[in-house]
Design a protein around this motif. Structure first.
Motif, mmCIF file in Angstrom:
data_model
loop_
_atom_site.group_PDB
_atom_site.id
_atom_site.type_symbol
_atom_site.label_atom_id
_atom_site.label_comp_id
_atom_site.label_asym_id
_atom_site.label_seq_id
_atom_site.Cartn_x
_atom_site.Cartn_y
_atom_site.Cartn_z
ATOM 1 N N ASP A 181 0.748 4.104 -2.791
ATOM 2 C CA ASP A 181 0.477 5.504 -2.427
ATOM 3 C C ASP A 181 1.603 6.411 -2.908
ATOM 4 O O ASP A 181 1.362 7.522 -3.413
ATOM 5 C CB ASP A 181 0.316 5.632 -0.910
ATOM 6 C CG ASP A 181 -0.953 4.970 -0.403
ATOM 7 O OD1 ASP A 181 -1.810 4.610 -1.240
ATOM 8 O OD2 ASP A 181 -1.086 4.813 0.833
ATOM 9 N N LYS A 189 0.834 -1.212 0.000
ATOM 10 C CA LYS A 189 0.000 0.000 0.000
ATOM 11 C C LYS A 189 0.863 1.255 0.000
ATOM 12 O O LYS A 189 0.567 2.235 -0.687
ATOM 13 C CB LYS A 189 -0.930 0.016 1.210
ATOM 14 C CG LYS A 189 -1.888 1.211 1.210
ATOM 15 C CD LYS A 189 -2.819 1.199 2.382
ATOM 16 C CE LYS A 189 -3.845 2.328 2.298
ATOM 17 N NZ LYS A 189 -3.245 3.656 2.054
ATOM 18 N N ARG A 190 1.964 1.216 0.773
ATOM 19 C CA ARG A 190 2.842 2.384 0.832
ATOM 20 C C ARG A 190 3.466 2.665 -0.535
ATOM 21 O O ARG A 190 3.534 3.818 -0.974
ATOM 22 C CB ARG A 190 3.947 2.166 1.864
ATOM 23 C CG ARG A 190 4.746 3.431 2.166
ATOM 24 C CD ARG A 190 5.856 3.156 3.140
ATOM 25 N NE ARG A 190 6.993 2.506 2.481
ATOM 26 C CZ ARG A 190 8.080 2.099 3.105
ATOM 27 N NH1 ARG A 190 8.165 2.222 4.428
ATOM 28 N NH2 ARG A 190 9.078 1.544 2.447
#
Length: 265
Positions: free
Chosen positions: A68, A64-65
């Motif tokens: 993002d 997810k990081r």
């Protein structure tokens, strides 16, 4: 009609099969730009080298990081950030850090610290903490004549502690009357440690002891078997820390050699 439906399903299955390897190589595709799985593996590797296991939950957080970051990076590019001086300077710093980190990794792979290296260092540390500990007082002065005068005063009945408070140049022990507490002889510079081991309990040095710091008058108060060695954990418990320490020492020496050998004008 039925034949067309079958062909459509077969084509979709074929496309899915062909696309699977591509998706396996990427963790996601953001606005048409792929994020390679290699980036995720690199971040996982960093965590694992730091001793932090990568659980499925952590892996999802990392994915997810990265996603993002890709979204925000694309937005920054569209906003023209890549044309700013700050971006160019930051990219150069980042480029250098990636190169330096790569150099570190390459050096450590080529020059690994073995278990035998770690055990030898552990044994050295244990030996340094073994043997005897000494409880001593000392007075440090700049000139040999001053030290001789102090020895004469102590022999004549002068109070060692009071003389240390008045004359010692050692900021750590002087205010405590010259008290050095318990320590092995190896904790001191060579000349001091040698003189300390030659004393009997209650004796003071008959001549000043010269070291790089000045001239010392030393009194041995007591001696005992080392307490520190028995408190050192077994090798198996600290092997990883010892290896890490040796790696950093080797790496530091290598980097220093490179820096010292550089021509800087």
């Amino acid at each position: 009609m039925k034949s067309n439906a079958i062909r459509t399903v077969a084509a979709a299955a074929l496309l899915a099969a062909l696309a699977a390897p591509a998706f396996a190589q990427n963790i996601a595709i953001v606005n048409g730009k792929a994020i390679p799985s290699a980036r995720l593996k690199a971040v996982e590797g960093q965590l694992e080298r730091m001793g932090r296991p990568v659980s499925p939950e952590v892996r999802e957080q990392l994915k997810k990081r990265l996603i993002d970051q890709e979204v925000l990076a694309q937005a920054a590019e569209q906003a023209g950030v890549t044309r700013t001086p700050e971006y160019k300077a930051g990219m150069e710093d980042a480029r250098q850090m990636v190169l330096i980190n790569g150099l570190r990794e390459q050096y450590l792979k080529a020059n690994p610290v073995t278990e035998a290296d770690a055990k030898a260092e552990y044994d050295r540390l244990v030996a340094a903490q073994s043997g005897d500990e000494y409880r001593a007082h000392h007075i440090l002065v700049e000139k040999e004549g001053e030290a001789k005068d102090l020895i004469a005063k102590i022999k004549a009945g002068g109070n060692f502690e009071e003389l240390a408070k008045q004359h010692s140049k050692d900021p750590g022990s002087g205010a405590r009357g010259g008290d050095l507490d318990w320590a092995p002889a190896s904790a001191y510079v060579g000349e001091f440690g040698t003189a300390l081991k030659a004393l009997n309990k209650g004796d003071i040095t008959q001549t000043p002891v010269k070291t790089q710091f000045g001239y010392h008058v030393i009194r041995l108060d007591d001696k005992r078997a080392s307490q520190a060695a028995s408190q050192i954990p077994p090798f198996e418990q600290v092997q990883a820390q010892v290896k890490e320490q040796l790696q950093q020492q080797k790496l530091g020496a290598y980097m220093k050699k490179l820096i010292d050998g550089a021509k800087v004008q």
